[in-house]
Design an enzyme around this catalytic site. Structure first.
Site, PDB file in Angstrom:
ATOM      1  N   HIS A  25       0.860  -1.184   0.000  1.00 19.45           N
ATOM      2  CA  HIS A  25       0.000   0.000   0.000  1.00 19.45           C
ATOM      3  C   HIS A  25       0.897   1.234   0.000  1.00 19.45           C
ATOM      4  O   HIS A  25       2.135   1.112  -0.034  1.00 19.45           O
ATOM      5  CB  HIS A  25      -0.955  -0.027   1.213  1.00 19.45           C
ATOM      6  N   GLY A  62       1.869   3.146   2.245  1.00 19.01           N
ATOM      7  CA  GLY A  62       2.898   3.175   3.297  1.00 19.01           C
ATOM      8  C   GLY A  62       4.183   2.519   2.808  1.00 19.01           C
ATOM      9  O   GLY A  62       5.276   3.066   2.963  1.00 19.01           O
ATOM     10  N   HIS A  63       4.052   1.345   2.186  1.00 22.91           N
ATOM     11  CA  HIS A  63       5.241   0.663   1.649  1.00 22.91           C
ATOM     12  C   HIS A  63       5.881   1.503   0.542  1.00 22.91           C
ATOM     13  O   HIS A  63       7.105   1.623   0.471  1.00 22.91           O
ATOM     14  CB  HIS A  63       4.859  -0.697   1.044  1.00 22.91           C
ATOM     15  N   GLN A  90       7.934 -15.324  12.256  1.00 25.89           N
ATOM     16  CA  GLN A  90       7.441 -14.285  13.160  1.00 25.89           C
ATOM     17  C   GLN A  90       5.966 -14.454  13.529  1.00 25.89           C
ATOM     18  O   GLN A  90       5.418 -13.622  14.248  1.00 25.89           O
ATOM     19  CB  GLN A  90       7.705 -12.901  12.570  1.00 25.89           C
ATOM     20  N   GLY A 119       9.427   1.338   8.410  1.00 27.07           N
ATOM     21  CA  GLY A 119       8.394   2.307   8.749  1.00 27.07           C
ATOM     22  C   GLY A 119       8.287   2.498  10.262  1.00 27.07           C
ATOM     23  O   GLY A 119       8.397   1.528  11.013  1.00 27.07           O
TER      24      GLY A 119
HETATM   25  P1  AMP Z   1       4.891  -5.162   6.452  1.00 25.04           P
HETATM   26  O1  AMP Z   1       4.700  -5.528   5.019  1.00 25.04           O
HETATM   27  O2  AMP Z   1       3.631  -4.859   7.191  1.00 25.04           O
HETATM   28  O3  AMP Z   1       5.818  -6.105   7.171  1.00 25.04           O
HETATM   29  O4  AMP Z   1       5.658  -3.764   6.444  1.00 25.04           O
HETATM   30  C1  AMP Z   1       6.851  -3.591   5.718  1.00 25.04           C
HETATM   31  C2  AMP Z   1       7.425  -2.247   6.076  1.00 25.04           C
HETATM   32  O5  AMP Z   1       6.488  -1.227   5.735  1.00 25.04           O
HETATM   33  C3  AMP Z   1       7.718  -2.093   7.561  1.00 25.04           C
HETATM   34  O6  AMP Z   1       8.938  -1.397   7.735  1.00 25.04           O
HETATM   35  C4  AMP Z   1       6.546  -1.277   8.048  1.00 25.04           C
HETATM   36  O7  AMP Z   1       6.832  -0.503   9.201  1.00 25.04           O
HETATM   37  C5  AMP Z   1       6.287  -0.391   6.845  1.00 25.04           C
HETATM   38  N1  AMP Z   1       4.910   0.127   6.883  1.00 25.04           N
HETATM   39  C6  AMP Z   1       3.770  -0.594   6.990  1.00 25.04           C
HETATM   40  N2  AMP Z   1       2.695   0.231   7.052  1.00 25.04           N
HETATM   41  C7  AMP Z   1       3.181   1.488   6.997  1.00 25.04           C
HETATM   42  C8  AMP Z   1       2.583   2.790   7.034  1.00 25.04           C
HETATM   43  N3  AMP Z   1       1.268   2.957   7.153  1.00 25.04           N
HETATM   44  N4  AMP Z   1       3.396   3.876   6.959  1.00 25.04           N
HETATM   45  C9  AMP Z   1       4.741   3.722   6.857  1.00 25.04           C
HETATM   46  N5  AMP Z   1       5.368   2.527   6.798  1.00 25.04           N
HETATM   47  C10 AMP Z   1       4.608   1.427   6.881  1.00 25.04           C
END
Ligand code: AMP
Length: 309
Positions: free
Chosen positions: A40, A42-43, A67, A176
């Site tokens: 999304h 954020g990524h 995990q 993030g």
């Molecule tokens: P995930 O795929 O949930 O393991 O997240 C992968 C990376 O994306 C991690 O470093 C998260 O902290 C970051 N991340 C996930 N959601 C967000 C967000 N809303 N804003 C910023 N970074 C994010």
């Protein structure tokens, strides 16, 4: 308009390492953005950050069984690899490699239920009987916040990130702040174990209503999504209250817990902690972060806000 750049997809860890070494021998610097996919905005913001820092960007997409505990949501974790590639291609400058490993953990000893030496802790990796015995643990930082209700989580994250660092050998890794404890744990691990990697923490991205973006949001019903706004709303209320002079953490926590409870959420934790040590504080006298985990239906969401004084 420039054509979207298609990333190279690498699924084999030896090939990934070969690519990185080849690029480094040409003087190129590399950023790594580790993800579990179902990407999304954020990524994508992490990818944009990575693009600023180095010549080349690698995004890993891997849902890490190490995990998740066997009772958690590994089997229902959302995925859309093709959609992820399209999203990555939309980022200006694109992504050079998507590392989608198929051989990250040894499956030779794959006897279901042959639980490895995890010190009494069992993740889905051990449950699957995968031949893995070595774990990285950041002992103090992993204990509080999410570590309390998810005891195998940070051990699994630190271990898989170590493996990714050893394979990709990046100069920079972008995480993030949405997963604040995870970011701090990786920073600490890099410092303690002398990885030659700069770890960057990138700001939280939210939707227009303030809900922190998360791959798990897809599992929220429209009703739950509305209720979940109580998380970011209450964090902003707490921050405003500190700005007006409230420094008592018990009162601030009560405010947030009440707000989420009234909306129909179930709070796992709401804690105000020091930004670096992640130790709980009673009064706000230095920069803190207010961290929350709460359940809405079957979905556990986390969020946080940094508060400087
Ligand atoms: P995930 O795929 O949930 O393991 O997240 C992968 C990376 O994306 C991690 O470093 C998260 O902290 C970051 N991340 C996930 N959601 C967000 C967000 N809303 N804003 C910023 N970074 C994010």
């Amino acid at each position: 308009m420039a054509a979207a750049k298609e990333p190279q997809i690498i699924t084999d860890k030896e090939q990934m390492r070969k690519w990185s070494r080849e690029m480094r021998s040409q003087g190129k610097t590399i950023s790594l953005v580790p993800t579990m996919g179902y990407l999304h905005e954020g990524h994508l913001s992490l990818v944009r950050e990575a693009r600023k820092d180095t010549h080349l960007v690698v995004v890993s997409i891997y849902v890490n069984p190490g995990q998740f505990s066997p009772t958690e949501d590994l089997s229902t974790y959302p995925s859309d690899f093709h959609g992820d590639l399209l999203k990555l291609a939309s980022v200006p400058g694109g992504v050079d490699v998507v590392f989608h490993p198929q051989n990250l953990y040894d499956t030779k000893d794959c006897r279901k239920g042959s639980r490895g030496g995890g010190g009494g802790m069992v993740s889905c990796l051990e449950e699957k009987g995968m031949g893995h015995q070595t774990w990285v643990r950041v002992e103090k930082l992993e204990k509080g916040l999410c570590g309390k209700s998810r005891p195998v989580f940070f051990r699994g994250v630190a271990t898989v990130v170590t493996k990714l660092f050893n394979i990709v050998e990046p100069d920079v890794a972008v995480f993030g702040k949405k997963d604040y404890q995870q970011w701090r744990i990786i920073q600490r691990m890099v410092q303690d174990l002398d990885f030659p990697i700069e770890v960057i923490g990138s700001e939280i991205r939210r939707d227009d209503n303030g809900l922190a973006l998360s791959s798990r949001n897809v599992h929220l019903s429209p009703e739950e999504r509305k209720k979940a706004l109580s998380i970011s709303r209450s964090l902003l209320m707490a921050k405003a209250s500190v700005e007006k002079g409230q420094v008592n953490c018990r009162e601030l926590r009560d405010l947030v817990i009440q707000e989420i409870h009234n909306a129909g959420g179930r709070v796992d934790y709401a804690e105000i902690v020091d930004q670096e040590s992640l130790e709980e504080v009673e009064e706000i006298r230095s920069p803190v972060v207010f961290c929350i985990a709460a359940w809405f239906g079957k979905v556990r969401l986390i969020d946080n806000i940094e508060i400087k004084i």
